[in-house]
Design an enzyme around this catalytic site. Structure first.
Site, PDB file in Angstrom:
ATOM      1  N   GLY A 164      41.265  41.573  39.152  1.00 57.82           N
ATOM      2  CA  GLY A 164      42.431  41.333  38.424  1.00 57.82           C
ATOM      3  C   GLY A 164      43.755  42.096  39.002  1.00 57.82           C
ATOM      4  N   ALA A 224      39.845  44.531  36.377  1.00 56.17           N
ATOM      5  CA  ALA A 224      39.464  45.047  34.907  1.00 56.17           C
ATOM      6  C   ALA A 224      38.651  46.309  34.819  1.00 56.17           C
ATOM      7  CB  ALA A 224      38.503  43.757  34.569  1.00 56.17           C
TER       8      ALA A 224
END
Length: 264
Positions: A115, A70
């Site tokens: 992520g 992220a």
């Protein structure tokens, strides 16, 4: 080969029956911003609807990273209300990759963290080169893996091993990642994309109807008891048993020729 761009940070290349979804935000090592997440979801929706795509390979345009997770700089600027609104958009990127109906392969080099590793875990197979460094470090910054990591990692390596990796937030170099089963194929440095595309091409030679049905059976049957899993398999078999691909496959086998799949 054709190319199509989705927003500023995602590129899709089509190599005949293989699609390459390129993470293309090199200035940020492919950190997933709100805009990039939306573009990943949009690209996946287009690929899912394209019956000509038999395999999708997720790659990176950055030399030293697959994806670092992220965009924490953006996250740091968000209010609580903005973070709540961003959450469905972020989830859309990961579920977009996870729910692609055709086989998917991640080609990983360099950093695949948080992520970024969850995008790779969302694929059916992970090909990594010797520079790969993977991990889910979210608890070290006060959150948890939120792109599927707590559910996808134990499905690859078991609950206890996943707990150890998530709780410690540690990073794993390529050899250990391969040894523990976090990646399926370990290749020479800088060969991840080439090997992943070659593997995708071999897979794409098979029936597109069969590939999608096999993936559906694998995904839906995982975690069920044997009897329920066999019912899932039977339903998937019935969906292909009377297809044009099945008829062509049997005919080609008997005629000793390469099949020309109708894809229906």
């Amino acid at each position: 080969m054709s190319e199509e761009r989705f927003g500023e940070f995602v590129l899709v290349r089509r190599h005949e029956y293989v699609a390459e979804l390129v993470l293309d935000r090199p200035k940020a090592m492919n950190a997933v911003s709100t805009a990039m997440a939306g573009s990943i979801a949009e690209a996946c929706a287009a690929l899912a609807a394209d019956r000509d795509v038999r395999v999708t390979v997720v790659t990176s345009s950055h030399e030293r990273a697959f994806c670092v997770g992220a965009d924490l700089k953006e996250r740091n600027s968000l209010t609580d209300a903005e973070l709540v609104r961003q959450r469905p958009l972020a989830r859309g990127a990961y579920t977009g990759v996870l729910e692609l109906p055709m086989p998917t392969i991640a080609a990983v080099h360099g950093f695949a963290l948080g992520g970024g590793f969850e995008l790779a875990l969302s694929c059916d197979l992970i090909v990594a080169d010797g520079t790969a460094v993977v991990g889910l470090p979210e608890v070290s910054v006060g959150v948890i893996p939120g792109g599927g990591g707590t559910q996808l990692l134990p499905r690859r390596v078991g609950a206890a091993r996943a707990a150890e990796l998530i709780f410690t937030a540690r990073r794993l170099a390529a050899p250990e990642a391969a040894e523990l089963g976090l990646v399926e194929v370990l290749v020479e440095t800088a060969q991840d994309r080439e090997e992943a595309l070659a593997l995708a091409t071999r897979i794409a030679a098979n029936s597109p109807i069969g590939l999608r049905a096999a993936k559906r059976a694998l995904r839906l049957g995982h975690g069920l008891d044997l009897r329920a899993g066999l019912e899932v398999e039977d339903a998937a078999w019935r969906s292909v048993a009377f297809s044009g691909d099945r008829a062509e496959g049997v005919a080609a086998f008997n005629e000793k020729r390469k099949p020309e799949w109708p894809g229906e």
